[in-house]
Design a protein around this motif. Sequence first.
Motif, PDB file in Angstrom:
ATOM      1  N   PHE A 427     -13.850   1.581  -6.374  1.00 45.64           N
ATOM      2  CA  PHE A 427     -12.428   1.692  -6.037  1.00 45.64           C
ATOM      3  C   PHE A 427     -12.235   1.656  -4.527  1.00 45.64           C
ATOM      4  O   PHE A 427     -11.388   0.924  -4.004  1.00 45.64           O
ATOM      5  CB  PHE A 427     -11.844   2.985  -6.624  1.00 45.64           C
ATOM      6  CG  PHE A 427     -10.368   3.151  -6.397  1.00 45.64           C
ATOM      7  CD1 PHE A 427      -9.462   2.766  -7.371  1.00 45.64           C
ATOM      8  CD2 PHE A 427      -9.880   3.699  -5.222  1.00 45.64           C
ATOM      9  CE1 PHE A 427      -8.096   2.916  -7.174  1.00 45.64           C
ATOM     10  CE2 PHE A 427      -8.521   3.848  -5.003  1.00 45.64           C
ATOM     11  CZ  PHE A 427      -7.620   3.456  -5.985  1.00 45.64           C
ATOM     12  N   GLU A 428     -13.022   2.440  -3.813  1.00 47.48           N
ATOM     13  CA  GLU A 428     -12.870   2.517  -2.358  1.00 47.48           C
ATOM     14  C   GLU A 428     -13.210   1.185  -1.683  1.00 47.48           C
ATOM     15  O   GLU A 428     -12.527   0.762  -0.739  1.00 47.48           O
ATOM     16  CB  GLU A 428     -13.765   3.626  -1.805  1.00 47.48           C
ATOM     17  CG  GLU A 428     -13.585   3.871  -0.312  1.00 47.48           C
ATOM     18  CD  GLU A 428     -14.291   5.122   0.164  1.00 47.48           C
ATOM     19  OE1 GLU A 428     -14.259   5.387   1.386  1.00 47.48           O
ATOM     20  OE2 GLU A 428     -14.867   5.842  -0.673  1.00 47.48           O
ATOM     21  N   ASP A 429     -14.259   0.499  -2.169  1.00 47.77           N
ATOM     22  CA  ASP A 429     -14.624  -0.794  -1.596  1.00 47.77           C
ATOM     23  C   ASP A 429     -13.498  -1.817  -1.746  1.00 47.77           C
ATOM     24  O   ASP A 429     -13.268  -2.641  -0.857  1.00 47.77           O
ATOM     25  CB  ASP A 429     -15.889  -1.339  -2.271  1.00 47.77           C
ATOM     26  CG  ASP A 429     -17.136  -0.560  -1.876  1.00 47.77           C
ATOM     27  OD1 ASP A 429     -17.067   0.200  -0.889  1.00 47.77           O
ATOM     28  OD2 ASP A 429     -18.156  -0.708  -2.569  1.00 47.77           O
ATOM     29  N   VAL A 430     -12.815  -1.766  -2.866  1.00 44.33           N
ATOM     30  CA  VAL A 430     -11.778  -2.766  -3.143  1.00 44.33           C
ATOM     31  C   VAL A 430     -10.452  -2.403  -2.485  1.00 44.33           C
ATOM     32  O   VAL A 430      -9.813  -3.233  -1.823  1.00 44.33           O
ATOM     33  CB  VAL A 430     -11.580  -2.927  -4.666  1.00 44.33           C
ATOM     34  CG1 VAL A 430     -10.341  -3.770  -4.968  1.00 44.33           C
ATOM     35  CG2 VAL A 430     -12.816  -3.561  -5.294  1.00 44.33           C
ATOM     36  N   VAL A 431     -10.022  -1.157  -2.660  1.00 46.96           N
ATOM     37  CA  VAL A 431      -8.683  -0.757  -2.218  1.00 46.96           C
ATOM     38  C   VAL A 431      -8.676  -0.324  -0.754  1.00 46.96           C
ATOM     39  O   VAL A 431      -7.676  -0.454  -0.062  1.00 46.96           O
ATOM     40  CB  VAL A 431      -8.130   0.369  -3.130  1.00 46.96           C
ATOM     41  CG1 VAL A 431      -6.718   0.767  -2.714  1.00 46.96           C
ATOM     42  CG2 VAL A 431      -8.131  -0.100  -4.586  1.00 46.96           C
TER      43      VAL A 431
END
Length: 534
Positions: A427-431
Amino acid sequence: MISGLERDGIFVTPDVVHYIECTISKSKSKATQDIRKLDTTLEKLERRYRRPVILWFITKEEPTAEQKSIAQKTNNPVRILSLNNFISTIFDAAEYLHLRGTYNFGSVRDPLEGQGGGGAHEDAAPTRDRSTLSYINTELADMMDRERNWNSGSITKELKKGKRFVVLGQYGVGKSMSLRDIFQRLDKEYRNDKINIFPLYINLRDHDGQTEPVEVLERHARLIGYPVDRAYELVRAWRGGFVVLMLDGFDELATIGWASKVSKLQSIRYRSMEIIRRFIKQSPPRMGIIISGRTNYFDSMKELVVSLGISSNFRRLSIDDFQPQQVEQYLRSYKIESQIPDWLPSRPLLLGYLIAKKVISELPDSNTDPAEGWNLLISEIAKREADIDAGVTAENVKMIMGKLASKARTFTSNLGPITDQDLSQAFEDVVGYAPDDRGISIIQRLPGLGFSNEDGARHFIDENLASAAKAAEVARYVVDPFNHSFGVEVDKWGQCLRPLGSRMLRNIITSSQYQINKGRWETAVDTALKKNFT
């Protein structure tokens, strides 16, 4: 007992006394006896309590003409009503049922809704009446008694007796459709005066951050258009035991304000379920209750039982994909009679997407390309998840699923395991930021993931979905091989794409979306080789 005679009910309020006689009999003699008791007792009650007395004669079914005639001949006015009409003086169930029927039922969505206009958010005003969508009768397996199966009819029958259920299933198998069918069955019986309880259907996704049932019921009343100044009537009906409580979508609840305070997702899930535990605890013990949600939301059945606060009197039911005959029936409801391709998924949601995009009806059976179908499906699934959990885009969801699917390629199984840390990191890598309250809700309910043991790890249980997500991720790598976010996954990929994923990758990179040339391919391959990827 008054004057040596038994009275059915005397209720004293600050302003008035209600004296009630009730009967299941339609006989003239019984009506004459009960109404005479009412008529001759009024003055005694007025002297005793020193306030006005209202006389009620309540019949199980609609009063007969003869019963009404006897009531009209008394010295004192007697109000004669059926039980359901009497209950409506406390709460107008007919109005509630009408308004509830026009509001969304969980994630139920007409696959043809909004077509031609770029699609429709499932909370938007429907272009077609969802209440008329065909329901395919589906068997639900009893997880506590493997030899027993249920359907919406048998569940409805037991709910009326006060039995309780939890319905579990993966994404898109028709949990909300099954609950909607149960609602409609109870609605019909209530309107026909066959029962005096009515279904109270709540979409839990509408109630993030609420922890008190009264707050939920008041917001629910506003959402469906029930008069706000009468929202207390919903509370009165629930506390009085006049409802079958239906709580749809426990996996769509989010706990507001706890994302940064609790590190373990299991703790957050427990807090998110507080409203369900309170509903169960505060509901009358003989009230029928049914709760639904995704199987893969909790790490184990033990966690589900503890988090929801359910006891052994809750039957746990599992709903699965369509059987072949149900697939045919579903397609016929949309006037599709062509031969069913072998690759066609048997999940109602996925079938609906393919129907809406005319993938099934337009492509000849012999040329139907499963890679083309699944390329569409992965996009539609991501769009649906983004619709449910507003705050991230469909492309974000698709990329999160792709990163997790690529992570799964580092293991021999090609399907996992996926840890809580993997979910949060993807999630953090994408958002670009750590998952917040809504983000945590998204990553815990991602389609296609399920638990295999009690250590909290997830695995892909839908291989086709995993292949679709992997192919999309590889395509992104080919487009941008120097993107740092691919580094770790590419270094450790140890499993090849399955045939479906390979065909999807071919379709994606040769489409007009990317227009990948030979040089771009060579760059991607060279970059991968430098990372010791073979």
